[in-house]
Design an enzyme around this catalytic site. Structure first.
Site, mmCIF file in Angstrom:
data_model
loop_
_atom_site.group_PDB
_atom_site.id
_atom_site.type_symbol
_atom_site.label_atom_id
_atom_site.label_comp_id
_atom_site.label_asym_id
_atom_site.label_seq_id
_atom_site.Cartn_x
_atom_site.Cartn_y
_atom_site.Cartn_z
ATOM 1 C CD GLU A 182 -2.964 5.640 6.774
ATOM 2 O OE1 GLU A 182 -2.962 5.713 5.540
ATOM 3 O OE2 GLU A 182 -2.017 5.132 7.436
ATOM 4 N N GLY A 207 2.511 2.456 10.717
ATOM 5 C CA GLY A 207 3.437 3.564 10.513
ATOM 6 C C GLY A 207 4.169 4.001 11.771
ATOM 7 C CE LYS A 229 -0.183 3.274 4.819
ATOM 8 N NZ LYS A 229 -0.129 3.372 6.260
ATOM 9 C CG ASN A 251 -1.713 1.221 1.429
ATOM 10 O OD1 ASN A 251 -1.824 2.040 0.511
ATOM 11 N ND2 ASN A 251 -2.293 1.384 2.607
ATOM 12 C CG HIS A 290 -5.974 1.912 5.365
ATOM 13 N ND1 HIS A 290 -5.526 2.914 6.187
ATOM 14 C CD2 HIS A 290 -4.943 1.054 5.211
ATOM 15 C CE1 HIS A 290 -4.252 2.663 6.515
ATOM 16 N NE2 HIS A 290 -3.886 1.542 5.925
ATOM 17 C CB SER A 340 5.348 -1.513 11.863
ATOM 18 O OG SER A 340 4.948 -0.176 12.100
ATOM 19 C CD GLU A 351 -3.529 -2.487 7.480
ATOM 20 O OE1 GLU A 351 -2.443 -2.719 6.955
ATOM 21 O OE2 GLU A 351 -4.198 -1.466 7.247
HETATM 22 P P1 PGA Z 1 2.768 0.446 7.599
HETATM 23 O O1 PGA Z 1 1.272 0.613 7.025
HETATM 24 O O2 PGA Z 1 3.332 -0.830 7.048
HETATM 25 O O3 PGA Z 1 3.498 1.665 7.145
HETATM 26 O O4 PGA Z 1 2.643 0.390 9.099
HETATM 27 C C1 PGA Z 1 0.436 -0.491 6.855
HETATM 28 C C2 PGA Z 1 -0.898 -0.048 6.280
HETATM 29 O O5 PGA Z 1 -1.403 1.010 6.697
HETATM 30 O O6 PGA Z 1 -1.464 -0.711 5.405
#
Ligand code: PGA
Length: 253
Positions: free
Chosen positions: A97, A173, A11, A9, A95, A212, A167
Site C-alpha cells: 500500500e 484484503g 492499517k 497490521n 508494504h 488474507s 505479500e
Molecule cells: P490482509 O492484509 O490480511 O487484510 O489481506 C495483509 C497486509 O496487508 O499486511
C-alpha cells in the site's frame, strides 16, 4: 529452528476506546502461547497507548511506516528514532500500500530499511507481486528485485536483524489467499536467494506470509517449511481471529 512470528497490521483502523479491549484480549491470550512471537502494528497516533496497554504482556510493538530522513524539518513525518523512543521493536517497510498508493520506490524502501536498523529497530521488509505480474510469470523477478535492492544497499548481514514478509498484492484484503503451495514456492525462492550470500543468514531469517490470512487458512500455511508466520491485516482487527492465528502458529512448531 526459527521461532514463529505473527504480526497484526491494523492499517488505518482503531480508536482509543476500542483499542483497549483488542490489545488486552490479544495480550492475555499471547501470554499462554509458547513458541510464537506476537506483534501488533497500530497507527502511529496510537503507538504510545498500545505500548502502555501491552506492558508486561510480552507483545511486540511495531510501527507501520518510518520516515526516510532523520529528525528535522520534515513536516508530518515520524523518524525511526522517534518510533524507538515510543517503545517500538520493529517497523513495516515497503508494504504494497505504501509502494502503490504513496509512490514509495525501491530506493526509498532501502533507505528506510537502513534508517530503521540504525535506530536499533527490526525492519519487516514487505515484498510481493501484483496480479498482472503473476500472470506474466514475473513473480520471482519482482520479489528478488525488491529483496535485492535492500541487500545491495545494506549488505546481507542486515538481514540477520530483519524479517521479510511475502505479500502477493492480489491476496491483500481480497479474501483470496495464496495457496500454501504457492506461498511456499516463493518463500523458498527468497530463502535460496539469501543463501547464495550466506547460509547462516538464510537459515535464521523469518519469512512471513501475508494476504488474507485468517484462522481458517493459517494452520495449512504454517505447515509449510519456509513459512515462519504471518503478517495479518483485516483479521488482526478481531481478537478471536487474530488469537486463533497466533495459536495455529504456536502449535505448528
Ligand atoms: P490482509 O492484509 O490480511 O487484510 O489481506 C495483509 C497486509 O496487508 O499486511
Amino acid at each position: 529452528m526459527r521461532r514463529k512470528l505473527v504480526a497484526g497490521n491494523w492499517k488505518m483502523n482503531g480508536r482509543r476506546a476500542t483499542n483497549i479491549g483488542l490489545v488486552q484480549a490479544v495480550s492475555d491470550a499471547a501470554r499462554e502461547l509458547e513458541g510464537v512471537d506476537v506483534w501488533l502494528a497500530p497507527p502511529a497516533v496510537y503507538l504510545l497507548q498500545v505500548a502502555e496497554l501491552m506492558q508486561g504482556g510480552g507483545l511486540g510493538l511495531v510501527a507501520q511506516n518510518a520516515a526516510r530522513e532523520q529528525d528535522g524539518a520534515f513536516t508530518g513525518e515520524i523518524s525511526a528514532e522517534m518510533l524507538a523512543d515510543a517503545g517500538c521493536r520493529a517497523v513495516l517497510v515497503g508494504h504494497s500500500e505504501r509502494r502503490s498508493l504513496y509512490g514509495e520506490t525501491d530506493a526509498a524502501v532501502a533507505e528506510k530499511f537502513a534508517r530503521i536498523q540504525a535506530a536499533g529497530l527490526v525492519p519487516v521488509l514487505c515484498v510481493g507481486e501484483a496480479l498482472a505480474e503473476r500472470e506474466a510469470e514475473q513473480t520471482v523477478a519482482v520479489v528478488l528485485r525488491q529483496l535485492g535492492v535492500v541487500i545491495d544497499a545494506c549488505g546481507i548481514d542486515a538481514l540477520e536483524r530483519a524479517v521479510v514478509a511475502y505479500e502477493p498484492v492480489w491476496a491483500i484484503g481480497t479474501g483470496r489467499t495464496a495457496s500454501p503451495g504457492q506461498a511456499q514456492e516463493v518463500h523458498a525462492v527468497l530463502r535460496a536467494e539469501v543463501a547464495r550470500y550466506s547460509g547462516a543468514v538464510a537459515a535464521g531469517l523469518r519469512i512471513l506470509y501475508g494476504g488474507s490470512v485468517k484462522a481458517a487458512n493459517a494452520a495449512a500455511l504454517f505447515a509449510e517449511a519456509d513459512i515462519d508466520g504471518a503478517l495479518v491485516g483485516g483479521a488482526s482487527l478481531s481478537a478471536d481471529e487474530f488469537v486463533a492465528i497466533a495459536r495455529a502458529a504456536s502449535s505448528a512448531r
